[in-house]
Design an enzyme around this catalytic site. Structure first.
Site, PDB file in Angstrom:
ATOM      1  N   TRP A  97      34.607  40.994  49.003  1.00  0.00           N
ATOM      2  CA  TRP A  97      35.013  41.971  47.282  1.00  0.00           C
ATOM      3  C   TRP A  97      35.542  43.215  47.804  1.00  0.00           C
ATOM      4  O   TRP A  97      37.017  42.880  46.902  1.00  0.00           O
ATOM      5  CB  TRP A  97      34.020  43.180  46.526  1.00  0.00           C
ATOM      6  CG  TRP A  97      33.318  41.447  45.689  1.00  0.00           C
ATOM      7  CD1 TRP A  97      31.565  41.270  45.951  1.00  0.00           C
ATOM      8  CD2 TRP A  97      33.642  40.916  44.734  1.00  0.00           C
ATOM      9  NE1 TRP A  97      31.867  40.493  45.228  1.00  0.00           N
ATOM     10  CE2 TRP A  97      32.640  39.909  44.789  1.00  0.00           C
ATOM     11  CE3 TRP A  97      34.940  40.335  44.567  1.00  0.00           C
ATOM     12  CZ2 TRP A  97      32.324  39.129  43.277  1.00  0.00           C
ATOM     13  CZ3 TRP A  97      35.013  39.805  42.970  1.00  0.00           C
ATOM     14  CH2 TRP A  97      33.787  38.699  43.034  1.00  0.00           C
ATOM     15  N   ASP A 134      33.066  51.233  45.762  1.00  0.00           N
ATOM     16  CA  ASP A 134      32.820  49.923  44.761  1.00  0.00           C
ATOM     17  C   ASP A 134      31.391  49.776  44.615  1.00  0.00           C
ATOM     18  O   ASP A 134      31.125  49.281  45.492  1.00  0.00           O
ATOM     19  CB  ASP A 134      33.112  48.508  44.504  1.00  0.00           C
ATOM     20  CG  ASP A 134      32.724  47.247  44.230  1.00  0.00           C
ATOM     21  OD1 ASP A 134      31.805  48.264  42.956  1.00  0.00           O
ATOM     22  OD2 ASP A 134      33.689  46.467  44.327  1.00  0.00           O
ATOM     23  N   LYS A 145      25.051  43.722  36.798  1.00  0.00           N
ATOM     24  CA  LYS A 145      24.963  43.531  38.220  1.00  0.00           C
ATOM     25  C   LYS A 145      23.583  44.032  38.488  1.00  0.00           C
ATOM     26  O   LYS A 145      22.476  43.720  38.292  1.00  0.00           O
ATOM     27  CB  LYS A 145      25.772  44.100  39.717  1.00  0.00           C
ATOM     28  CG  LYS A 145      26.914  43.160  39.867  1.00  0.00           C
ATOM     29  CD  LYS A 145      27.143  41.585  40.287  1.00  0.00           C
ATOM     30  CE  LYS A 145      27.665  41.264  40.297  1.00  0.00           C
ATOM     31  NZ  LYS A 145      29.096  41.749  40.799  1.00  0.00           N
TER      32      LYS A 145
HETATM   33  C1  PLP Z   1      30.483  41.322  41.478  1.00  0.00           C
HETATM   34  C2  PLP Z   1      31.454  41.743  42.274  1.00  0.00           C
HETATM   35  C3  PLP Z   1      32.373  41.996  41.651  1.00  0.00           C
HETATM   36  C4  PLP Z   1      33.416  41.523  40.375  1.00  0.00           C
HETATM   37  O1  PLP Z   1      33.298  41.860  39.334  1.00  0.00           O
HETATM   38  P1  PLP Z   1      33.590  42.076  38.084  1.00  0.00           P
HETATM   39  O2  PLP Z   1      33.304  42.432  36.920  1.00  0.00           O
HETATM   40  O3  PLP Z   1      32.931  40.078  37.870  1.00  0.00           O
HETATM   41  O4  PLP Z   1      35.309  41.555  38.163  1.00  0.00           O
HETATM   42  C5  PLP Z   1      33.056  43.387  42.467  1.00  0.00           C
HETATM   43  N1  PLP Z   1      32.744  44.115  43.604  1.00  0.00           N
HETATM   44  C6  PLP Z   1      31.380  43.406  43.591  1.00  0.00           C
HETATM   45  C7  PLP Z   1      30.237  44.718  44.970  1.00  0.00           C
HETATM   46  C8  PLP Z   1      30.211  42.527  43.163  1.00  0.00           C
HETATM   47  O5  PLP Z   1      29.243  42.924  44.101  1.00  0.00           O
END
Ligand code: PLP
Length: 361
Positions: A101, A171, A195
């Site tokens: 990511w 993030d 998540k």
């Molecule tokens: C799942 C995830 C993403 C991507 O998320 P989307 O909503 O599918 O674009 C980005 N960063 C992390 C840490 C993730 O676990």
């Protein structure tokens, strides 16, 4: 009613109490005679829902007044572009690469400026968090970027990088609301909620006010400017109303269960239970061996035999333990044990692992 234990990395399990409340309110929300799904985003009822959700996440995370909370769309992935479009004034940024990511975020930012990859844990397949105490931070960097919890590899920063005065952008998609955090250590944090917080479709960004500006990179679409959403209280256009409502129910659930300190206590107990078993198992091996790098949320483990891994996932599914297959870049298994996974669910997984280990010794 049948409920399985869902170890998916996302979309992921939600608290049963929240799903039950949503079901109870589905047809008639608080005597309005309509579902939140059908409600105008300009109605006073929805305004109250989004206001309460914002107030509750502020309470949960202790967000100071000089930070805005934005309810956005486009997933975490859209933030990979919004961050540079809005923050890359000098067109330079530093990225720390601890997994897929972060890698994707850096590649997206590269479209807009110079990206320095100032640290990486690629040398050991992202199984650890690098030492970030003295990195070559670029004096022109507009920000330093991290992915705080690496969903695929099961690592998490226990100590934030020394950014040498630069703002930190993080993030937090897969560790959102999993434990207390001090928002003032960051210029901004963001996360897709699917998540650990709610249903897919909402991305929450928490940004220091002075970073929300009009002078974004030329050509930035209106919808990709933080200011567009900040000026309108996340109601510039139609937001994902129902999903925001569910996030709000999750916030209330967490507040009623000890806030983020309570969440951390439960998450530490779950991770301890699972890692405690994995660390002594003769069949299963956790891929993150450094305890200081281990995530509380995502726990990857392998047997070292792909056929056995496959058999494990198939038999686990039969036993009501679903979505344990690991990411293809790690292989094996991954148990995502987010806030809404109960300790009973983790115990059921450990019991199943023990049984499988005996049968396949
Ligand atoms: C799942 C995830 C993403 C991507 O998320 P989307 O909503 O599918 O674009 C980005 N960063 C992390 C840490 C993730 O676990």
């Amino acid at each position: 009613m049948k409920r399985v234990y869902n170890f998916a990395a996302g979309p992921a399990t939600l608290p049963v109490e929240v799903l039950q409340q949503a079901a109870d309110e589905m047809l008639d929300y608080h005597g309005t005679g309509e579902s939140v799904m059908e409600m105008s985003h300009r109605s006073p009822e929805f305004q109250a829902i989004i206001d309460q959700a914002e107030a509750d996440i502020r309470t949960l995370m202790g967000i100071p007044d000089n930070y805005k909370v934005l309810f956005l769309q486009g997933g975490g992935s859209t933030q990979f572009a919004m961050v540079p479009l809005n923050l890359m004034k000098n067109r330079v940024a530093d990225y720390i690469i601890t997994g897929n990511w972060a890698k994707k975020a850096a590649e997206e930012a590269e479209k807009y400026g110079k990206v320095n990859r100032i640290a990486s844990s690629a040398d050991r397949n992202f199984t650890y968090i690098p030492d970030c105490s003295d990195l070559p931070v670029d004096s022109d960097a507009d920000y330093v970027y991290i992915c705080e919890n690496n969903t695929i590899y099961g690592t998490k920063y226990k100590k934030l990088p020394n950014t040498k005065g630069k703002i930190l952008v993080s993030d937090i998609s897969s560790c959102f609301l999993s434990e207390p955090m001090d928002v003032t250590n960051y210029g901004m944090v963001f996360g897709g909620v699917q998540k650990n917080v709610g249903p897919a479709g909402v991305t929450i960004a928490i940004i220091r006010e002075d970073l929300i500006r009009d002078d974004v990179l030329p050509g930035t679409p209106t919808m990709l400017k933080y200011k567009t959403h900040a000026d309108k209280g996340s109601l510039y256009n139609t937001p994902p109303c129902y999903n925001i409502y569910i996030c709000g129910l999750v916030f209330q659930y967490l507040l009623a269960h000890g806030g983020l300190a309570g969440a951390k206590e439960r998450n530490v107990a779950k991770a301890k239970l699972l890692y405690g078993y994995l660390d002594q198992s003769r069949l299963f091996h956790p891929t993150v061996t450094d305890p200081d790098s281990r995530s509380l949320m995502n726990v990857p483990f392998v047997t070292g035999n792909a056929d056995l891994d496959k058999k494990f996932c198939a038999e686990a599914k039969e036993a009501g333990l679903i979505n344990l297959k690991g990411h293809r870049t790690v292989g094996g298994m991954r148990a995502s044990i987010y806030n809404a996974m109960t300790i009973e669910g983790v115990q059921a997984l450990v019991n199943f692992c023990e049984k499988f280990e005996k049968e396949n010794a």
